[in-house]
Design a protein around this motif. Sequence first.
Motif, PDB file in Angstrom:
ATOM      1  N   VAL A  31       0.997   4.145  -2.864  1.00  0.00           N
ATOM      2  CA  VAL A  31       0.690   5.552  -2.600  1.00  0.00           C
ATOM      3  C   VAL A  31       1.806   6.446  -3.136  1.00  0.00           C
ATOM      4  O   VAL A  31       1.556   7.478  -3.780  1.00  0.00           O
ATOM      5  CB  VAL A  31       0.485   5.800  -1.096  1.00  0.00           C
ATOM      6  CG1 VAL A  31       0.386   7.294  -0.806  1.00  0.00           C
ATOM      7  CG2 VAL A  31      -0.775   5.109  -0.610  1.00  0.00           C
ATOM      8  N   SER A  44      -5.993   3.988  -0.259  1.00  0.00           N
ATOM      9  CA  SER A  44      -4.943   4.903   0.204  1.00  0.00           C
ATOM     10  C   SER A  44      -4.329   5.674  -0.955  1.00  0.00           C
ATOM     11  O   SER A  44      -3.941   6.836  -0.798  1.00  0.00           O
ATOM     12  CB  SER A  44      -3.859   4.128   0.965  1.00  0.00           C
ATOM     13  OG  SER A  44      -3.304   3.106   0.158  1.00  0.00           O
ATOM     14  N   ALA A  67      -6.826  -1.660   0.717  1.00  0.00           N
ATOM     15  CA  ALA A  67      -5.916  -0.678   1.319  1.00  0.00           C
ATOM     16  C   ALA A  67      -5.071   0.011   0.260  1.00  0.00           C
ATOM     17  O   ALA A  67      -4.841   1.230   0.321  1.00  0.00           O
ATOM     18  CB  ALA A  67      -5.021  -1.373   2.344  1.00  0.00           C
ATOM     19  N   GLY A 111      -3.978   9.607  -1.296  1.00  0.00           N
ATOM     20  CA  GLY A 111      -2.660  10.152  -1.595  1.00  0.00           C
ATOM     21  C   GLY A 111      -2.661  11.069  -2.796  1.00  0.00           C
ATOM     22  O   GLY A 111      -1.976  12.103  -2.804  1.00  0.00           O
ATOM     23  N   ALA A 124       0.829  -1.213   0.000  1.00  0.00           N
ATOM     24  CA  ALA A 124       0.000   0.000   0.000  1.00  0.00           C
ATOM     25  C   ALA A 124       0.860   1.258   0.000  1.00  0.00           C
ATOM     26  O   ALA A 124       0.596   2.206  -0.762  1.00  0.00           O
ATOM     27  CB  ALA A 124      -0.937  -0.001   1.206  1.00  0.00           C
TER      28      ALA A 124
END
Length: 422
Positions: free
Chosen positions: A245, A382, A378, A386, A241
């Motif tokens: 990001v 995320s 996730a 981001g 993750a």
Amino acid sequence: MTAEPAAPAIEEVARIQSRTVRVLAAGQVLGGVSFGATVSLGALLAADLSGQESLSGFATASVTLGAALCAIPLARLAGARGRRFALTLGNVFALIGIAVVITAAAVRSFPLLLVGVVLIGAGNAGNLQSRFAATDLAAPARRGRDLGTVVWATTVGGVLGPLMITPGEILGGAIGMPPLTGAYLFSIVAQAAALALYLVALRPDPLVLAQRIERASTRVRAAGVDADRPVAARYAMFAVAASHVVMASVMAMTPVHLSHLAVGGPAGHGDHADPTAVTLLVGMTIALHVFGMYGASPLFGYLADRIGRVPTVLVGQGLLAVSLLVAAAWPDAQVAVVVALFLLGLGWSAATVAGSALLTESTPLALRPRRQGLSDTAMTASAAVGAVLAGLVLGAFGYGVLALFALVLVAATTLLSPLGRR
């Protein structure tokens, strides 16, 4: 009551796994063609139907939302019904989404467009599961390579999809389709072909067969029943993750930054540049970035099998760190930005392939679909957050500072790496 068939021999499992990887790779090519066109056209359609260029980013956000919402449900369906059921259901979602998008363009409805793009994103959640399906029957010594091969196949579709836009518009115009939707003709064909491929060729189902082998091998721990290592699994999810990001936030802002550089500086002051030169620069940079993301994945899969999952994750963090430092040191140099984006793709590839393999082997088979779905959720959710924050940082502080902010996640992934060995 009919007795369950005996588990196949090791040689037979290896043969089935080899065919499974080929089928999954072909499905990734077809899915990439469809998804590549959606990513390329979604922002254009959003701007056209909403009448506001500032709303074009809602299409990308909707794709991400669809993938995040459906990753866990599709993973649980895979655990209960098998990979084939989850993958084909993803294809169905994507086909319905494409039909909704074309209808939205015809009736000029921006909200309906977003609904269609969310459904296409749900279909992409199924496509993401292909890399995990490649590990269900893989021998531990080959998990990284098999996973990397399926990820690599995305390169082909990712390149072909955007190339279908111009011929699709010509064909769509000839049969009276709404503007900017012609390329979805190819998407429909690709998704339907992937659906048929999984239904016909993904037999036996790799996850169902792996579950049967596990039940037949309960007395022999080394026969493929991996011990539960929840700390290592959580680290793997974090590494995947966090790397995603970093990649998504910097990559999403790079076209905007390059367009500013092309017209005279980071703020966009100066003489106007040739629009063709701007699109060529952006297109070349993103193409190199995508090649870095997927083209080297078999290499990183091999590396993960040879030197280990955590060391390869750290190789990815090193590549990400170099990329971000180059971008931070020379944010106004076009060549430096191009090099940084290529290294960014390589770092993402190493971390994602090795992290996904680590997650798989740190989790017992019964828990894998659930944790894999959680990992994908996730990762996508995320990244959406981001990307939004990256836009704010870019506007307030500039591209170089954005790269430095992203370094925080690279440092965290590196410092936490001992958890991946527990």
